[in-house]
Design a protein around this motif. Sequence first.
Motif, PDB file in Angstrom:
ATOM      1  N   ASP A  58       7.777  -0.382   5.364  1.00 10.97           N
ATOM      2  CA  ASP A  58       7.191   0.811   4.790  1.00 10.97           C
ATOM      3  C   ASP A  58       7.035   1.899   5.851  1.00 10.97           C
ATOM      4  O   ASP A  58       5.951   2.428   6.076  1.00 10.97           O
ATOM      5  CB  ASP A  58       5.819   0.460   4.191  1.00 10.97           C
ATOM      6  CG  ASP A  58       5.522   1.355   3.002  1.00 10.97           C
ATOM      7  OD1 ASP A  58       6.313   1.312   2.059  1.00 10.97           O
ATOM      8  OD2 ASP A  58       4.540   2.093   3.053  1.00 10.97           O
ATOM      9  N   VAL A  72      -2.710   5.783   6.239  1.00 10.11           N
ATOM     10  CA  VAL A  72      -3.134   6.031   4.860  1.00 10.11           C
ATOM     11  C   VAL A  72      -1.933   6.245   3.943  1.00 10.11           C
ATOM     12  O   VAL A  72      -1.956   5.887   2.765  1.00 10.11           O
ATOM     13  CB  VAL A  72      -4.120   7.235   4.814  1.00 10.11           C
ATOM     14  CG1 VAL A  72      -3.429   8.523   5.221  1.00 10.11           C
ATOM     15  CG2 VAL A  72      -4.772   7.361   3.458  1.00 10.11           C
ATOM     16  N   SER A  73      -0.837   6.779   4.481  1.00  5.78           N
ATOM     17  CA  SER A  73       0.306   7.088   3.630  1.00  5.78           C
ATOM     18  C   SER A  73       1.258   5.901   3.461  1.00  5.78           C
ATOM     19  O   SER A  73       2.319   6.043   2.888  1.00  5.78           O
ATOM     20  CB  SER A  73       1.068   8.289   4.207  1.00  5.78           C
ATOM     21  OG  SER A  73       1.561   7.982   5.497  1.00  5.78           O
ATOM     22  N   SER A  74       0.886   4.721   3.950  1.00  2.40           N
ATOM     23  CA  SER A  74       1.736   3.542   3.782  1.00  2.40           C
ATOM     24  C   SER A  74       1.365   2.817   2.486  1.00  2.40           C
ATOM     25  O   SER A  74       0.212   2.861   2.045  1.00  2.40           O
ATOM     26  CB  SER A  74       1.543   2.617   4.991  1.00  2.40           C
ATOM     27  OG  SER A  74       1.798   1.289   4.649  1.00  2.40           O
ATOM     28  N   ASN A  75       2.358   2.145   1.930  1.00  2.67           N
ATOM     29  CA  ASN A  75       2.107   1.412   0.682  1.00  2.67           C
ATOM     30  C   ASN A  75       1.774  -0.051   0.927  1.00  2.67           C
ATOM     31  O   ASN A  75       1.832  -0.874   0.028  1.00  2.67           O
ATOM     32  CB  ASN A  75       3.329   1.499  -0.230  1.00  2.67           C
ATOM     33  CG  ASN A  75       3.524   2.909  -0.754  1.00  2.67           C
ATOM     34  OD1 ASN A  75       2.775   3.359  -1.598  1.00  2.67           O
ATOM     35  ND2 ASN A  75       4.510   3.607  -0.208  1.00  2.67           N
ATOM     36  N   TYR A 116      -1.689   0.688  -6.399  1.00  2.00           N
ATOM     37  CA  TYR A 116      -3.004   0.383  -5.918  1.00  2.00           C
ATOM     38  C   TYR A 116      -3.823  -0.349  -6.970  1.00  2.00           C
ATOM     39  O   TYR A 116      -4.421  -1.384  -6.726  1.00  2.00           O
ATOM     40  CB  TYR A 116      -3.648   1.714  -5.593  1.00  2.00           C
ATOM     41  CG  TYR A 116      -4.552   1.592  -4.469  1.00  2.00           C
ATOM     42  CD1 TYR A 116      -4.047   1.301  -3.210  1.00  2.00           C
ATOM     43  CD2 TYR A 116      -5.915   1.732  -4.652  1.00  2.00           C
ATOM     44  CE1 TYR A 116      -4.890   1.176  -2.156  1.00  2.00           C
ATOM     45  CE2 TYR A 116      -6.748   1.609  -3.589  1.00  2.00           C
ATOM     46  CZ  TYR A 116      -6.251   1.336  -2.340  1.00  2.00           C
ATOM     47  OH  TYR A 116      -7.090   1.208  -1.310  1.00  2.00           O
TER      48      TYR A 116
END
Lengths: 428, 474
Positions: A282, A97-100, A15
């Motif tokens: 992803d 939210v949990s994806s990159n 991030y």
Amino acid sequence: MLPFAAVEGNASGTYLGRMVTKTLQDKLAILSDAAKYDASCASSGTTKRDSRAGGIGSAGGSGICHAYTPDGRCISLLKILMTNFCIYDCAYCINRVSSNVERARFSPEEVVTLTLEFYRRNMIEGLFLSSGIIRSPDQTMGDIVRIAKMLRVDHGFKGYIHLKTIPDASPELVAEAGLYADRLSVNIELPQDDSIRRLAPEKRPETIRATMADLRLSRDAAKEKSFTGKRPPRFAPAGQSTQMIVGADQASDRDILRTSANLYTGYRLKRVYYSAFSPIPDASKVLPLIKPPLMREHRLYQADWLMRFYGFEAEEIGAAHPSGNLDLAIDPKLAWALANRAHFPVDVTRATREMLLRVPGFGTKTVQRILAARRNGAVRYGDLLRMGAIMSKAQPFVTLTDWHPGALTDSDGLRARFAPAPEQLSLF
Amino acid sequence: MIRVELPRFGRFAAWRDAARSLASARIPAGDVAWGDPDAPADLFGADPMPAPGDAPVTASRDFLDLARQVAHHSDPERFALLYSALMRLQVERGFLSNPADPLQDRLNRMAKYVRRDIHKMHAFVRFHELPSDGPRRSFGAWFEPEHPILEAGVPFFAKRFADMDWLIATPEGIARFTGGQVAFDAPAARPDLPDDASHGLWQTYFANIFNPARIKTNAMRSEMPMKYWKNLPETRLIPEMLNDAPRRVQAMADAGASIAPARAARVTARIRQLPDEGMPQSLGQAGEQAARCTRCELCHAATQTVWGQGDPQAELMIVGEAPGDHEDLQGKPFVGPAGQLLRDTMGQAGIDPDRAWLTNAVKHFRFQPRGKRRLHQNPDGGHIEHCRWWLDLERRFVQPRLTLALGATAARALTGSKAALTPRRGGVEPGLDGGPVLISWHPSLILRLPPDRAPAARAELLADLQTARQMLAA
């Protein structure tokens, strides 16, 4: 080199390492990539208007597809996300939210500029704006509404606007969205409540439906004149639609069609879009990476048409096959006719409109023409061909003055006549 | 042989004037040749245009609409065909509506191609921004239609892009829109259009909105035929997009599931509220839990739980059967026609609906979709049993002194008795929880009764409401 977003294969990208300023092109790449799983691109059926008295743009009548991508989908609208940052964790969604996935966010001005500049070059009919949920549903919906208002009020934009409505957003924001948008949509996401609760834990099926109900009531209210004869302001004149992902849960086609029937009758939807579950970069481990079931999606659209324009009920379409799933090899109308041969052959010169609509190979236009031609005399085989009937399909199911199917209607091999030959397994 | 020259633009109007004049003199179609600037008729040996005759000439609106479209077809015979059709119309009025007529068929086919070509022009013209020194922005495009449709295609652009100046150049000619006026010019060489940064952004959009996991090139080719590709900025990307698609799909499969970033768990922990399923401590809490109820299957099709409404400390509780269509959409009890009847009757009996607690024995709408409507269905015993949990909670928190049961379902839910309603109506029975239950008709029954019986039933409902008021006043 293609101008792709660096979306795929950057799972290692952290991030913080990506805080470099993104150009407009970078953002466009990321936020159109993020929007491609929404199937709708319709721009038809809104109020007629144009820019001769000021502003820019026109709409009304049937929409225009300005381009097609090799996935067979049309491009009519600029379909983008305001942002793909999202606090929800829906397993099927690339933006969870949990994806990159790489994240970006347009400013409202950027969305307005892109829309107008593409529009002026005759590339689009308008904007389809959706968004990840940032901070809160109201904050997100507020930003979406602001963009639509800028286009309509500041720039006099007369083109088409489709806004995704965030369930849980306040009714005032939704009411304001309806003033600027031609169409509003809330995605039901999955055909069964249990799947929604399991795969989209932050969403609640009852809230999604309640939002659809509110949209319907607002539209109904906007159509009623007050006792002074004054018309209230228009509310989403092109109606509301929704989308359902097919193949991510265990729901049968009959379950899916039941859900559609409930949505159409309850909320007066213009369309239910079916989106074959497609692998996403992803992926979440909850959902397998499968080949998208495109044929199943196609059959569902055909069945949906039968419910909306041919007088079929979800139950009878779903009952044609004991599994509750549609026959992938033949279309659902033919499948229904084969399973209900007692109703056939139909005498084309006498049959009711309702029954003619059930004949495989007869479309709504053909049936209209048959009814008109019947008043002027007998309808023959050749006339049906000219009127657009697909007689190769209709043959076993109709009688005419110069055609009788004989034993064909009830013959055992009838399905095999229509189904493509099974693929031969290779010997080597 | 008479030769008629038609201009490059305004061709249809010129044809119509000439054809009307020739037809009035009943000149046979075989004696007329039609020329246009691209296919000039041989000028030598042409007979002069005859004076108009006095025969009446009629043409239906349908024919004129058809002719206006056919005039934009590229077939050099189009005007001759239209004139033959006009001549035939004078003697054979209905031939255009005969599906078996070959001329009718040919003209309609030509019109269809023209309509399609116009539609594709509206879709595939791509403007480039041109330098402009005035206040209006300026744009230009090069487009190659299949048929000479420029004039027919331009009004769409004039309505849509009224606030900018633009030109559309085609091999047939050039349309210029300047200051709100359209003008047509003879064709010129293909203009050199300047590079436009927005075309680059458009390519970015095109490449990224494409889903490589679903390839359906047939759909693309049939709607965006390759003959239009050469003037579109985006289509040159298609070969590479297709080539690259299998690799991208494979890469997704190889990458598989990933490990979520650390912030995801924090965000989820913050926003995911675990519902409180403990025993509710208040009427409000019970209502919140009921909104998530999945005790029976009705919740899957209905919109939402319709919880009770009114005064939480009411002395009178009124229980109906189940929400109907209106109640389901609005999420409130007794808001449909039956609810209106009940509220009116309550008013007559001197009971303020806001001072009572209005609710239903079953809290979800049960229906069957039929065509475009949802047909109401009565809840069955199972639904009543499942939903009694909520009704009991409502009764425990509201603690009414009297409950009015409207209809058989409510009576059954409150007293446990399935006995016929008619002999019980107007009587007070002990509820399952001990409180008194006064039994009356459901207002929707009154609405369904034939006109000769409805007033009596309504009077009975009114009498029961008055009884309720008297009981509470005592």
